[in-house]
Design a protein around this motif. Structure first.
Motif, short mmCIF file in Angstrom:
data_model
loop_
_atom_site.label_atom_id
_atom_site.label_comp_id
_atom_site.label_asym_id
_atom_site.label_seq_id
_atom_site.Cartn_x
_atom_site.Cartn_y
_atom_site.Cartn_z
N TYR A 1 0.78 -1.22 0.00
CA TYR A 1 0.00 0.00 0.00
C TYR A 1 0.82 1.29 0.00
N SER A 2 2.07 1.24 0.41
CA SER A 2 2.85 2.47 0.49
C SER A 2 3.44 2.89 -0.85
N CYS A 3 3.59 1.92 -1.76
CA CYS A 3 4.16 2.19 -3.09
C CYS A 3 5.60 2.70 -3.03
N CYS A 4 6.28 2.52 -1.89
CA CYS A 4 7.66 2.99 -1.82
C CYS A 4 8.60 1.98 -2.47
N SER A 5 9.79 2.42 -2.79
CA SER A 5 10.75 1.55 -3.46
C SER A 5 11.24 0.48 -2.50
N PRO A 6 11.64 -0.69 -3.02
CA PRO A 6 12.20 -1.73 -2.16
C PRO A 6 13.41 -1.26 -1.37
N SER A 7 14.17 -0.32 -1.95
CA SER A 7 15.34 0.21 -1.26
C SER A 7 14.96 0.86 0.07
N CYS A 8 13.72 1.37 0.16
CA CYS A 8 13.27 2.00 1.40
C CYS A 8 13.33 1.03 2.57
N PHE A 9 13.05 -0.25 2.31
CA PHE A 9 13.02 -1.22 3.40
C PHE A 9 14.43 -1.53 3.89
N VAL A 10 15.40 -1.47 2.99
CA VAL A 10 16.79 -1.64 3.40
C VAL A 10 17.22 -0.45 4.26
N VAL A 11 16.93 0.75 3.77
CA VAL A 11 17.27 1.96 4.52
C VAL A 11 16.53 2.00 5.85
N ALA A 12 15.26 1.60 5.84
CA ALA A 12 14.47 1.59 7.07
C ALA A 12 15.07 0.66 8.12
N THR B 1 7.17 3.41 11.13
CA THR B 1 7.81 4.72 11.28
C THR B 1 9.07 4.81 10.43
N SER B 2 9.90 3.79 10.49
CA SER B 2 11.17 3.82 9.76
C SER B 2 10.96 3.78 8.25
N VAL B 3 9.99 3.00 7.78
CA VAL B 3 9.72 2.95 6.35
C VAL B 3 9.19 4.30 5.86
N MET B 4 8.31 4.91 6.64
CA MET B 4 7.79 6.22 6.26
C MET B 4 8.91 7.26 6.17
N VAL B 5 9.78 7.28 7.16
CA VAL B 5 10.89 8.23 7.17
C VAL B 5 11.82 7.96 6.00
N ALA B 6 12.10 6.69 5.72
CA ALA B 6 12.97 6.33 4.61
C ALA B 6 12.37 6.77 3.28
N ALA B 7 11.07 6.56 3.10
CA ALA B 7 10.40 6.95 1.86
C ALA B 7 10.48 8.46 1.66
N ASP C 1 11.17 9.90 -4.54
CA ASP C 1 10.70 11.15 -5.12
C ASP C 1 9.26 11.46 -4.71
N ALA C 2 8.46 10.42 -4.53
CA ALA C 2 7.05 10.60 -4.18
C ALA C 2 6.70 9.74 -2.98
N PHE C 3 5.87 10.28 -2.10
CA PHE C 3 5.46 9.53 -0.92
C PHE C 3 4.13 10.10 -0.43
N PHE C 4 3.44 9.33 0.40
CA PHE C 4 2.17 9.75 0.95
C PHE C 4 2.37 10.56 2.23
N ASN C 5 1.30 11.18 2.70
CA ASN C 5 1.39 11.93 3.95
C ASN C 5 1.26 11.00 5.15
N ASN C 6 1.44 11.55 6.33
CA ASN C 6 1.42 10.74 7.55
C ASN C 6 0.08 10.07 7.80
N ALA C 7 -0.99 10.73 7.42
CA ALA C 7 -2.32 10.15 7.64
C ALA C 7 -2.48 8.86 6.85
N TYR C 8 -1.94 8.83 5.64
CA TYR C 8 -2.03 7.62 4.83
C TYR C 8 -1.18 6.50 5.42
N TYR C 9 0.06 6.82 5.80
CA TYR C 9 0.92 5.80 6.39
C TYR C 9 0.32 5.27 7.70
#
Length: 218
Positions: free
Chosen positions: A85-96, A122-128, A133-141
Motif C-alpha cells: 500500500y505504500s508504493c515505496c521503493s524496495p530500497s526503502c526497506f533496506v534503509v528503514a 515509522t522507519s519505512v515512512m521516514v525512509a520513503a 521522489d514521491a510519498f504519501f502523507n502521515n495520515a495515509y501511512y
C-alpha cells in the motif's frame, strides 16, 4: 530518488537482482525477496530478545513504540502490507532497517513483539520521505500501519530525535548492508509502481478499513 541500489558499487549487480532491488519485468513484479529476508532477520531478533527478556537476562526498556500487547499480524505480513500500500521503493526497506538498527543502538532498546511493528511503519515512512521522489502523507501511512495519525506523528518525532536526524545512508553502507542481508538470511533500479494505482482496500482482519487504525494501538 530511491536509487541507492543503482548507484552502489560495493555490492554486485547480481546481489541487487537477487534481493529484488533492481528492475524486474513490470508485468509480474511480485514481492522483492529482500522483504522476506529482512522479515526473517527481524523475526529472529524478536524471538531472541523475547527469550532473553523472559529469562531476565535483559531488561526491556519501554518506549512510546511499545504497545500493551503484540499485534496479531506477524512481521512478514506487516511488511508485505506496507509494501503493497505504500508504493515505496524496495530500497526503502533496506534503509528503514538501517535506521532501526541505528535507533535501537542509540536508544539502548531491544526489538520485541511489542515495538517492532511501530518501529517498522515509522522507519519505512521516514525512509520513503528521505530517498523516494514521491510519498504519501502521515495520515495515509498511519492507516497502512494501523495506528492513528496523531500517534504516528509522535512516533516520527521520537524516531528522528533518536537518530539525531542523521538520515543519510552512504552508498557504501547500503551496499554493505545488502551483502549482510544476503549472508545472514542464508540465502538496483527500484521497482516502480504508479502511486495512483495504490489504494487501501482491505484490512488485516478482512473487515472495512475503519477498524484498522486501532489494531496496533490496542
Amino acid at each position: 530518488m530511491g536509487t541507492l541500489a543503482r548507484k552502489s558499487k560495493t555490492a554486485s549487480s547480481d546481489i541487487y537482482l537477487y534481493l529484488g532491488l533492481k528492475e524486474v519485468r513490470k508485468e509480474n513484479p511480485g514481492i522483492p525477496r529482500v522483504l522476506s529476508l529482512i522479515s526473517s532477520i527481524l523475526e529472529r531478533s524478536v524471538q531472541k530478545n523475547e527469550m532473553l527478556v523472559e529469562t531476565a537476562q535483559i531488561k526491556d526498556v519501554v518506549t512510546i513504540f511499545h504497545g500493551s500487547r503484540a499485534p496479531s499480524l506477524g512481521v512478514r505480513q506487516y511488511i508485505d502490507r506496507i509494501f503493497k500500500y505504500s508504493c515505496c521503493s524496495p530500497s526503502c526497506f533496506v534503509v528503514a532497517h538501517i535506521y532501526v538498527e541505528r535507533f535501537i543502538q542509540r536508544m539502548n532498546v531491544h526489538l520485541t513483539a511489542l515495538n517492532v511493528h511501530r518501529l517498522l511503519i515509522t522507519s519505512v515512512m521516514v525512509a520513503a520521505k528521505f530517498i523516494d521522489d514521491a510519498f504519501f502523507n502521515n495520515a495515509y501511512y498511519a492507516k497502512v500501519g494501523g495506528v492513528s495519525t496523531a500517534e504516528l506523528n509522535r512516533l516520527e518525532m521520537k524516531f528522528l530525535f533518536g537518530l539525531d536526524f542523521r538520515l543519510h545512508v552512504s552508498v557504501q553502507t547500503f551496499g554493505n548492508y545488502c551483502l549482510q542481508v544476503e549472508k545472514e538470511a542464508g540465502a538496483g533500479i527500484q521497482i516502480e509502481r504508479p502511486i495512483l494505482a495504490c489504494g487501501i482496500k482491505e484490512c488485516w482482519s478482512s473487515k472495512d478499513d475503519s477498524s484498522c487504525a486501532s489494531t496496533i494501538a490496542r
